[in-house]
Design an enzyme around this catalytic site. Structure first.
Site, mmCIF file in Angstrom:
data_model
loop_
_atom_site.group_PDB
_atom_site.id
_atom_site.type_symbol
_atom_site.label_atom_id
_atom_site.label_comp_id
_atom_site.label_asym_id
_atom_site.label_seq_id
_atom_site.Cartn_x
_atom_site.Cartn_y
_atom_site.Cartn_z
ATOM 1 N N HIS A 104 0.797 -1.243 0.000
ATOM 2 C CA HIS A 104 0.000 0.000 0.000
ATOM 3 C C HIS A 104 0.829 1.294 0.000
ATOM 4 O O HIS A 104 0.773 2.097 0.928
ATOM 5 C CB HIS A 104 -1.054 0.008 1.108
ATOM 6 N N HIS A 159 -4.638 -8.195 15.784
ATOM 7 C CA HIS A 159 -4.957 -7.243 14.705
ATOM 8 C C HIS A 159 -5.474 -8.066 13.532
ATOM 9 O O HIS A 159 -4.896 -9.098 13.185
ATOM 10 C CB HIS A 159 -3.675 -6.497 14.355
ATOM 11 N N GLU A 209 -5.811 -7.184 10.311
ATOM 12 C CA GLU A 209 -5.350 -6.929 8.950
ATOM 13 C C GLU A 209 -4.763 -8.220 8.394
ATOM 14 O O GLU A 209 -4.226 -9.060 9.113
ATOM 15 C CB GLU A 209 -4.314 -5.786 8.923
ATOM 16 N N ASP A 254 -2.203 -9.166 6.849
ATOM 17 C CA ASP A 254 -0.822 -9.622 7.028
ATOM 18 C C ASP A 254 -0.658 -10.395 8.339
ATOM 19 O O ASP A 254 0.344 -11.087 8.528
ATOM 20 C CB ASP A 254 0.187 -8.464 6.932
ATOM 21 N N HIS A 300 -2.708 -0.153 14.396
ATOM 22 C CA HIS A 300 -2.898 0.783 13.335
ATOM 23 C C HIS A 300 -4.328 0.825 12.809
ATOM 24 O O HIS A 300 -4.659 1.664 11.953
ATOM 25 C CB HIS A 300 -1.847 0.388 12.280
ATOM 26 N N ASP A 353 1.711 -4.331 15.307
ATOM 27 C CA ASP A 353 2.320 -3.371 14.372
ATOM 28 C C ASP A 353 3.277 -2.388 15.077
ATOM 29 O O ASP A 353 4.251 -1.920 14.467
ATOM 30 C CB ASP A 353 1.234 -2.563 13.648
ATOM 31 N N TYR A 395 8.857 3.002 8.802
ATOM 32 C CA TYR A 395 7.620 2.284 9.129
ATOM 33 C C TYR A 395 6.667 3.216 9.892
ATOM 34 O O TYR A 395 5.477 3.303 9.590
ATOM 35 C CB TYR A 395 7.986 1.052 9.962
ATOM 36 N N HIS A 437 6.302 -7.310 12.806
ATOM 37 C CA HIS A 437 7.156 -7.118 11.628
ATOM 38 C C HIS A 437 8.591 -6.868 12.085
ATOM 39 O O HIS A 437 8.828 -6.012 12.944
ATOM 40 C CB HIS A 437 6.713 -5.907 10.806
HETATM 41 FE FE1 FEO Z 1 -1.740 -3.117 10.257
HETATM 42 FE FE2 FEO Z 1 0.973 -5.216 9.907
HETATM 43 O O1 FEO Z 1 -0.814 -4.661 9.757
#
Ligand code: FEO
Length: 395
Positions: A25, A79, A81, A83, A145, A164, A192, A223
Site C-alpha cells: 500500500h 490485529h 489486517e 498480514d 494501526h 504493528d 515504518y 514485523h
Molecule cells: Fe496493520 Fe501489519 O498490519
C-alpha cells in the site's frame, strides 16, 4: 524444512519471511518484510497472531516443528489486517479446538472473514487469559494501526507482543535487534512509523503511556526484529515521533516537464540552505514516496511543485499529494510552486491539497509563466529566505 526459533524458554518465533516482497500500500520495502507469529508452549498452547495467506504453509510448518497444530488451544489475534490474520482460516482448519481471542472490534472484523463457525472471545484492556504457568494480559491500542488493534503482555516472561507497534519492514535471518546494523534498524523503524503509524500519533502516545509502565525484557512486534537490547531507545524514539514536533528542516518535492519546475525547486532548496535549514529535495520521477514521507515526518516546511498539465498536476505529483494528504502531520508550513503557461491550475491545485492536508500556506503559489528567467529563481530564493526569517522571528 521451515523451522521454529526459540526466543525465550517455551516461546517460539514461527513467522514468515517475505524476502522478495517490495511493496505494500504505497510503501516500498527494499529489504523485504517479515510477518511474525509466536507460539507459546504452555498447558494451553497459544499462538500469537498468524501471517499473510500466501505464507500459511510456511507458518504451519514452523508450528509443526514444535507441536502438532491440532494441540493449539488459543489463537490471539492482536490485529485483523490480512498480514496478521490472513492465515487464520488455515490455522483453525488444522486446530479444530482452538478458540480465537481478539478485541471487540477484531471480533467484528474476523466474523466477516470466518463466518460464525468459530467462537471468537472478545477481550479488552485489563482482561487476562490463563494458559497454564502464564497469564496473558491484554491492552487495547486502537488505531495503532486499525480500530481493532491490541497488544498482549506475558508478565512472567516480561514480554510484550506489540503487533504493528515497534515494527520494521526487514527480512533477515536474525531475529533480534542487537544482531543487525543499528542504523538500518532505526531507519527502518522510522520509515515504518512515518508511513504506517504517523496519522495515529495521538493514539500512539496514549498506547505508549499504557505499555510504558510494563516491566519489559523483550518487545516482539509483528514485523521485523525483536527488541531486547534497544528497548529504551525505541521507546524514546516512539515518544519523540508520536509528539510530531518538526525540526528546522524542509522537504522539496517536485515533478517537472521541461525543467522549469526543477529549476524552481533548486531555487527553493538554495533559499532554505542559505538560511541554514536542513533540506532534502526529491524529483518524483526517480524518487520513492515512502522514502520522502520519512523526511516529511520531521519537516517544518514542505514545498511541492508541478507544472500545469491537462489543467491539473503531473501524475507523479498527483500520487504524491494523495499520499501526503492521508499521512501528513498537521500545522506545518506548505509551499506550492510550479511553472505555468496559459493556466495556473497545477500550482493552485497543489496549494488547495496542501491546505486540505492541514498545512499553513504563508506564501501565494510560486509560479513562473511560459519560460522561467534567472530573475524568477532569484525571486523565489528571496521569498524562501524571507519566509524562514519570518517564521523564526515569530518563534
Ligand atoms: Fe496493520 Fe501489519 O498490519
Amino acid at each position: 524444512m521451515f523451522k521454529a526459533y526459540e526466543i525465550k524458554p517455551g516461546i517460539w518465533w514461527v513467522g514468515a519471511l517475505e524476502w522478495n516482497e517490495r511493496y505494500i500500500h504505497g510503501f516500498s520495502m527494499p529489504h523485504g518484510s517479515t510477518n511474525n507469529a509466536y507460539l507459546i508452549m504452555d498447558e494451553a498452547v497459544t499462538l500469537i497472531d498468524t501471517c499473510s495467506e500466501d505464507h500459511a504453509s510456511e507458518l504451519m510448518e514452523r508450528i509443526a516443528d514444535v507441536v502438532d497444530p491440532a494441540q493449539i488451544a488459543y489463537v490471539v489475534s492482536n490485529h485483523s489486517e490480512k498480514d496478521h490474520a490472513g492465515s487464520l482460516r488455515e490455522v483453525l482448519a488444522r486446530a479444530p479446538e482452538a478458540k480465537v481471542v481478539t478485541s471487540a472490534r477484531g471480533r467484528d472484523i474476523l466474523a466477516t472473514y470466518l463466518g460464525d463457525e468459530r467462537e471468537l472471545i472478545p477481550v479488552k484492556t485489563g482482561d487476562e487469559l490463563s494458559i497454564g504457568s502464564r497469564t496473558l494480559q491484554f491492552v487495547q491500542t486502537p488505531m495503532v494501526h486499525w480500530p481493532d488493534n491490541m497488544v498482549t503482555y506475558a508478565p512472567q516472561d516480561r514480554l510484550l507482543f506489540s503487533n504493528d507497534a515497534f515494527g520494521q519492514f526487514l527480512a533477515t535471518s536474525e531475529r533480534f535487534d542487537d544482531e543487525v546494523d543499528a542504523g538500518l534498524l532505526f531507519q527502518s523503524a522510522k520509515k515504518y512509523y512515518a508511513n504506517i503509524v504517523m496519522p495515529y500519533s495521538r493514539q500512539t502516545a496514549k498506547a505508549l503511556a499504557s505499555v510504558g509502565e510494563l516491566d519489559l525484557d523483550m518487545i516482539a512486534p509483528s514485523h521485523g526484529l525483536i527488541w531486547r537490547s534497544r528497548i529504551p531507545e525505541i521507546m524514546e524514539r516512539y515518544r519523540a515521533w508520536s509528539a510530531l514536533e518538526p525540526t528546522d528542516s524542509a522537504v522539496v518535492v517536485y515533478a517537472s516537464m521541461y525543467g522549469s519546475t526543477a529549476r524552481m525547486a533548486e531555487a527553493i532548496t538554495e533559499g532554505f540552505m542559505a538560511q541554514g535549514v536542513s533540506v532534502r529535495t526529491f524529483d518524483l520521477h526517480v524518487s520513492d514516496i515512502s522514502d520522502i514521507m520519512t523526511h516529511v515526518m520531521d519537516a517544518r516546511y514542505v514545498a511541492v511543485g508541478s507544472p500545469t498539465h491537462n489543467m491539473t498536476v503531473l501524475p507523479e505529483a498527483g500520487a504524491f499529494l494523495a499520499y501526503l494528504k492521508g499521512l501528513s502531520p498537521k500545522g506545518r508550513i506548505g509551499i506550492a510552486f510550479g511553472s505555468t503557461g496559459w493556466a495556473e491550475a497545477g500550482p493552485r491545485e497543489i496549494a488547495s491539497v496542501l491546505e486540505q492536508a492541514g498545512y499553513t500556506l504563508p506564501l501565494n503559489p510560486q509560479m513562473t509563466k511560459w519560460n522561467d528567467r534567472p530573475e524568477d529563481g532569484d525571486g523565489i530564493f528571496m521569498a524562501i529566505s524571507a519566509l524562514v526569517e519570518r517564521v523564526r522571528s515569530e518563534g
